[in-house]
Write an enzyme that holds these catalytic residues in place. Sequence first.
Site, short mmCIF file in Angstrom:
data_model
loop_
_atom_site.label_atom_id
_atom_site.label_comp_id
_atom_site.label_asym_id
_atom_site.label_seq_id
_atom_site.Cartn_x
_atom_site.Cartn_y
_atom_site.Cartn_z
N ARG A 43 0.86 -1.21 0.00
CA ARG A 43 0.00 0.00 0.00
C ARG A 43 0.89 1.25 0.00
O ARG A 43 0.66 2.20 -0.74
CB ARG A 43 -0.93 0.01 1.23
CG ARG A 43 -1.94 -1.13 1.23
CD ARG A 43 -3.08 -0.86 2.20
NE ARG A 43 -2.69 -0.80 3.60
CZ ARG A 43 -2.65 -1.84 4.43
NH1 ARG A 43 -2.98 -3.05 3.99
NH2 ARG A 43 -2.31 -1.69 5.70
N LYS A 93 -12.68 15.20 3.28
CA LYS A 93 -13.75 14.62 2.46
C LYS A 93 -14.61 13.68 3.28
O LYS A 93 -14.10 12.94 4.13
CB LYS A 93 -13.14 13.83 1.30
CG LYS A 93 -14.20 13.28 0.34
CD LYS A 93 -13.67 12.17 -0.54
CE LYS A 93 -14.02 10.81 0.05
NZ LYS A 93 -13.72 9.69 -0.88
N GLU A 126 -19.60 15.11 -0.20
CA GLU A 126 -19.79 14.11 -1.25
C GLU A 126 -21.04 13.25 -1.01
O GLU A 126 -20.98 12.22 -0.33
CB GLU A 126 -18.56 13.19 -1.34
CG GLU A 126 -18.71 12.12 -2.42
CD GLU A 126 -17.50 11.18 -2.54
OE1 GLU A 126 -16.57 11.30 -1.73
OE2 GLU A 126 -17.50 10.34 -3.44
N LYS A 170 -18.88 17.34 -4.22
CA LYS A 170 -18.39 16.20 -5.01
C LYS A 170 -19.56 15.27 -5.31
O LYS A 170 -19.84 14.34 -4.55
CB LYS A 170 -17.29 15.47 -4.23
CG LYS A 170 -16.76 14.23 -4.91
CD LYS A 170 -15.43 13.78 -4.32
CE LYS A 170 -15.02 12.44 -4.89
NZ LYS A 170 -13.63 12.10 -4.63
P1 13P Z 1 -14.08 7.27 -7.62
O1 13P Z 1 -13.72 8.38 -8.56
O2 13P Z 1 -13.31 6.01 -7.84
O3 13P Z 1 -15.56 7.07 -7.52
O4 13P Z 1 -13.59 7.73 -6.19
C1 13P Z 1 -13.83 9.00 -5.78
C2 13P Z 1 -13.99 9.01 -4.32
O5 13P Z 1 -13.29 9.70 -3.64
C3 13P Z 1 -15.06 8.19 -3.74
O6 13P Z 1 -15.28 8.59 -2.42
#
Ligand code: 13P
Length: 340
Positions: free
Chosen positions: A46, A136, A177, A219
């Site tokens: 990782r 986020k 998001e 987002k």
């Molecule tokens: P994806 O663009 O792979 O959907 O991931 C964005 C993300 O941060 C999901 O929480």
Amino acid sequence: MKNEMLIKTANALIENNKGILAMDESAPTIQKRFAQYGIAQNEETRRAYRELIITTKGLNKFISGVILFDETIRQQKKDGTSFVKVITDAGIIPGIKVDMGAKSMAGHSGEKITEGLDGLHNRLEEYQKLGARFAKWRAVITIGNGIPSRGCIDANAHVLARYASLCQDLGILPIVEPEVIMDGNHTIEMCSEVTEEVQRAVFRHLYVQGVMLEGMLLKPNMIVSGLNCTTQPSVDEVADATVQCLKRSVPAAVPGIMFLSGGQSNELASARLNAMNNRYKGELPWGLSFSYGRAIQQPALEIWHGDDANYELAQKLLYHRSMCNHAARCGNYNASMETI
Ligand code: 13P
């Protein structure tokens, strides 16, 4: 002072037509992706993979910020340099995923609520000390038989707003998001209807919690039909439906909308973002950019395979996808850019 800092971070993340690279997969999620490509699953792989990403030369031409995971923000390069230093030295802003994942929601079969508010203030303070300037939080909304319910939408919107207000209190820019996921056989119209309801609920709760819209980024998902829907829309149809939905539900004070890729193919994620920026140039109150995870990383992860021999090629592919999405943010992407 805090407000100025938030606005400054928001602008730094969206200016110069750049976007965000999401590399904040939790350990179980990145393990799953590693397993897909037969890569060994442990802390060292990782770490090595994330080192590959952040040391890609020239990434800063296209990428303004990267979203890290708790483990990653504490890691170092093989030579001992902290990841945060590598990122900031490249002129990229480090951010951090702070939710604790979407869990089954009590009393709401088939629906999820995102956890992680308890103790969040202290965790945010620690992340800030470690160098994070934005955060986020992802909420997951599923379309299915009789869902999403009002209870699920409202609970997730409330939690997103509490998270955003805690971030702003410390001068950390929140990325909000709410993801309506693509799983299912629903139509594009259904996705639009649900996404509009979700966005309206989110902005109502953000208002109630006193979140300053100029100091946050949204987002969202694009408006698409479910992965198993028999009718799939064209690129322009997705662009038009997405812009129409966002115009109806996202206040003009929000400086930027950074789409998630959500399982779209790499090419579609670029083409659809491009169509929005191309067809609506100069017409929209917010910048439309990307905060992609899979749609930037996928080719690099696949080719790397955990093998040092593929390191440079993997970085080249990561650079290439970042460049394509930057072009899409400008409305200048076209399919011929896919040949490298
Ligand atoms: P994806 O663009 O792979 O959907 O991931 C964005 C993300 O941060 C999901 O929480």
